[in-house]
Design an enzyme around this catalytic site. Structure first.
Site, PDB file in Angstrom:
ATOM      1  N   ASP A   1     -25.948 -27.141  45.643  1.00 40.51           N
ATOM      2  CA  ASP A   1     -25.863 -28.543  45.897  1.00 40.51           C
ATOM      3  C   ASP A   1     -25.975 -29.481  44.804  1.00 40.51           C
ATOM      4  OD1 ASP A   1     -28.541 -28.331  45.939  1.00 40.51           O
ATOM      5  OD2 ASP A   1     -28.849 -29.929  47.294  1.00 40.51           O
TER       6      ASP A   1
ATOM      7  N   ASP B   1     -12.399 -11.716   7.071  1.00 38.83           N
ATOM      8  CA  ASP B   1     -11.160 -11.379   7.732  1.00 38.83           C
ATOM      9  C   ASP B   1     -11.554 -10.033   8.379  1.00 38.83           C
ATOM     10  OD1 ASP B   1      -8.530 -11.593   8.402  1.00 38.83           O
ATOM     11  OD2 ASP B   1      -7.778 -10.762   6.493  1.00 38.83           O
TER      12      ASP B   1
ATOM     13  N   VAL C   1       0.861  -1.224  -0.027  1.00 42.04           N
ATOM     14  CA  VAL C   1       0.182   0.085   0.009  1.00 42.04           C
ATOM     15  C   VAL C   1       0.983   1.061  -0.017  1.00 42.04           C
ATOM     16  CG1 VAL C   1      -1.706   1.194   1.169  1.00 42.04           C
ATOM     17  CG2 VAL C   1      -1.870  -1.165   1.172  1.00 42.04           C
TER      18      VAL C   1
END
Length: 659
Positions: A600, A149, A44
């Protein structure tokens, strides 16, 4: 931008076309400057296009398959038009240079912002980013597109810090994904080559479990990645590292465990990143939303339409309420009650609804108390103490083999907004759920209101007694008004509550719920069971005027044949079956690892030592440990409701959690 469109406005193959985006540019119209990001598949550049700053993504095209991928991404980008997506302003789709020209976003990507600039967004900024990102993903999913993504590195921020989802190199139409042969995909063992690249795509630490299990991406896989990303935004922590990354390249694979171990822990062990907590001011509803987004079962994850509804609700609440009221203890109680019942009411009797309102009134009153109500507990502490526990907590509740849920519980991590005071409670109902549901709402309120006049021990004792008295009075008034037809109906519940004041742990117990502390790898009992089989308890009941008889298999109290000898409610057995709890006080130290509280339904089939052993072999997350314990009890044949709270008392590293 007003760029000239050169006709025919198509790529060299003729497969990509657009009415508004130029697809081939005159060389004189743009200038590439220095690279601003490099990856395996593209570079880029910062660039100028007709005098305007832009970002240019130049893919690395080594094979015909890479060229096919470029055209596929360009076709997709030409169809997209949403403010939450990175804007494609032009492309060059003819040799020798294939490039995408995007709007330039001044603030970089979200991962850099969090982990290089160490930006700590406010809750409002997080909600804004989450909502806008959710809208962008909703738009894609409505078009049938799965991004595949979603992660902070693919979220670009403009000058106003508004998010724009980018990088559509892996995006695909859901229909095309469904066409992949699952039989070939699964039978191929570990996929290699092109087949692997087409299907096992994404970034490991954001990948949904089904992808790691070689299944196909769906919209719900994006939801999972969204949840991981929003949690990262809240915590500032790279998933599974427990640290702020010092550089963008810092990844989970640099830690001392392998990709295979992490994958196994996510898929089989249910490992998730450390969840943001209330100390950061995060609404409990957002924490719940994140957990549902990263649920193991894709069908349990919400759609982005549902996510937006919840985010909009929180945003509206923040506009209309003060932040302190919004994140009060009452909010925590309400959220956990929704978890207990799966979001639906399970009242056994209609009349219990009105008692719930009474309990909510108590909680509301408590939440409006000033901080000074419980500050007396902190003022009595020694500020020079060298050890303070660092808490994280989670819970899990299930009906088990019973048709209805008669347990209830609450988590109040910060009493009266005091970060050093925490309280947790479990209530095990019998003869209906009314007493447990009432107590889970009322007892925290009584405890807070008593903080200004009593020691922690006295406040716990009085809170139990008052909860019992108010519940029985309410029950009696309902009977007298003839709103309850069953005059022999005497609901009750056993109860255990833990109050942590800095490094002091107080446990109050009435009945056969139980609390243990793991100290140095060994269980330390913090309560004892109040049951008629205990000689001391039998003698106490008899001396108080009660009756104890051997019936079939054990000692039981009164005509109701109750096994427990202390409880809230059970007005037909008062005063012999008292609501007064036994209270223990423990000074916490670095040897203390975690606190386990449970009804319990767990302790009937799992011993204290086995609890410690099970947690040792479980992913070290409180909610996951709670779920594992409850599941184990159910598998061992527990015939009761099962509710478990696990409170970790010190930070646990990712490596410890995995192993």
């Amino acid at each position: 931008m007003g760029l000239d469109i050169l006709e025919p406005n198509t790529c060299i193959r003729g497969c990509c076309t657009s009415k508004s985006i130029p697809l081939h540019l005159r060389p004189s119209s743009y200038t590439l400057h220095s690279p601003i990001a490099r990856g395996a598949e593209s570079v880029v550049y910062e660039a100028t296009l007709d005098g305007r700053k832009v970002a240019v993504k130049k893919p690395v095209l080594s094979t015909s398959e890479d060229l096919d991928k470029f055209h596929k991404e360009l076709q997709l980008l030409c169809k997209l038009d949403h403010p939450g997506l990175a804007t494609l302003v032009a492309a060059h789709a003819k040799p020798p240079n294939y490039m995408f020209f995007f709007e330039f976003y001044e603030s970089g990507n979200l991962a850099e912002k969090l982990h290089i600039e160490e930006w700590s967004p406010s809750i409002d900024q997080v909600l804004m980013i989450a909502a806008q990102l959710a809208k962008a993903l909703q738009y894609l999913h409505n078009l049938g597109i799965v991004h595949r993504d979603v992660k902070p590195a693919n979220v670009l921020l403009d000058r106003n810090l508004c998010p724009h989802l980018a990088d559509f190199g892996l995006a695909e139409y859901g229909e095309n994904l469904k066409g992949v042969s699952l039989e070939n995909w699964r039978s191929s063992g570990k996929p290699t080559g092109g087949f692997h690249k087409k299907n096992m795509v994404g970034t490991l630490i954001y990948m949904a479990p089904e992808i790691l299990k070689k299944e196909i991406h769906t919209e719900k896989s994006d939801v999972y990645s969204f949840g991981i990303s929003i949690n990262e935004l809240l915590t500032g922590v790279v998933p599974y590292t427990d640290l702020r990354a010092e550089a963008q390249a810092h990844t989970v694979l640099e830690m001392n465990y392998t990709e295979q171990q992490l994958t196994a822990a996510v898929v089989s062990g249910g490992l998730r990143p450390v969840l943001a907590n209330l100390e950061l001011g995060v609404p409990t509803s957002i924490l719940s939303l994140i957990q549902r987004c990263w649920d193991e079962n894709p069908h349990n994850r919400p759609s982005f339409s549902d996510i937006l509804l919840e985010l909009d609700l929180v945003l509206e609440q923040r506009k209309s309420m003060r932040e302190g009221d919004l994140f009060s203890g009452k909010s925590s109680v309400s959220y956990n009650e929704k978890v207990i019942n799966g979001g639906n009411s399970t009242h056994t009797y209609q009349e219990s609804i009105s008692w719930t309102a009474q309990g909510e009134h108590s909680s509301k009153k408590a939440s409006q108390s000033t901080d000074s109500d419980v500050r007396i507990w902190l003022e009595s502490e020694n500020d020079a103490l060298t050890y303070y526990p660092v808490l994280s907590w989670g819970s899990f509740a299930t009906c088990g083999r019973r048709e209805t849920m008669e347990d209830a519980h609450f988590l109040m991590p910060h009493m009266c907004n005091e970060k050093d005071i925490h309280v947790f409670g479990i209530f095990d109902g019998h003869r209906g759920s009314a007493a447990a549901e009432f107590s889970a709402r009322a007892l925290p309120g009584f405890l807070q209101n008593l903080g200004s006049t009593s020691s922690p021990t006295d406040a716990l004792l009085e809170a139990f007694v008052r909860t019992d008295a108010v519940f029985r009075n309410e029950l009696d008034s309902h009977r007298k008004s003839k709103r309850v037809l069953q005059k022999d109906w005497h609901p009750g519940c056993t109860a255990v509550a833990a109050l942590i004041v800095r490094n002091r742990l107080f446990v109050a117990n009435a009945g056969d719920c139980r609390a243990i502390l793991c100290r140095g790898g060994h269980p330390l009992a913090l309560s004892r069971d109040h049951v008629a089989s205990c000689l001391e308890e039998r003698e106490r009941v008899v001396s108080a005027g009660g009756q104890v008889k051997w019936q079939v298999d054990t000692w039981r109290v009164g005509p109701a044949a109750l096994q427990v000898t202390r409880s809230i409610g059970d007005d037909d057995l008062k005063p012999a079956v008292t609501a007064e709890p036994e209270i223990t006080e423990t000074i916490l130290s670095p040897q203390d690892e975690y606190l386990v509280m449970a009804s319990d339904g767990l302790w009937d089939v799992v011993s204290n030592a086995e609890v410690v052993s099970i947690i040792k072999d479980t992913v070290k997350e409180p909610a996951m440990c709670s779920k594992r314990l409850a599941t184990e009890a159910a598998e061992r044949g527990s015939k009761d409701n099962i509710t478990v709270i696990v409170v970790f008392l010190r930070p646990v590293s990712t490596a410890e959690r995995i192993y």
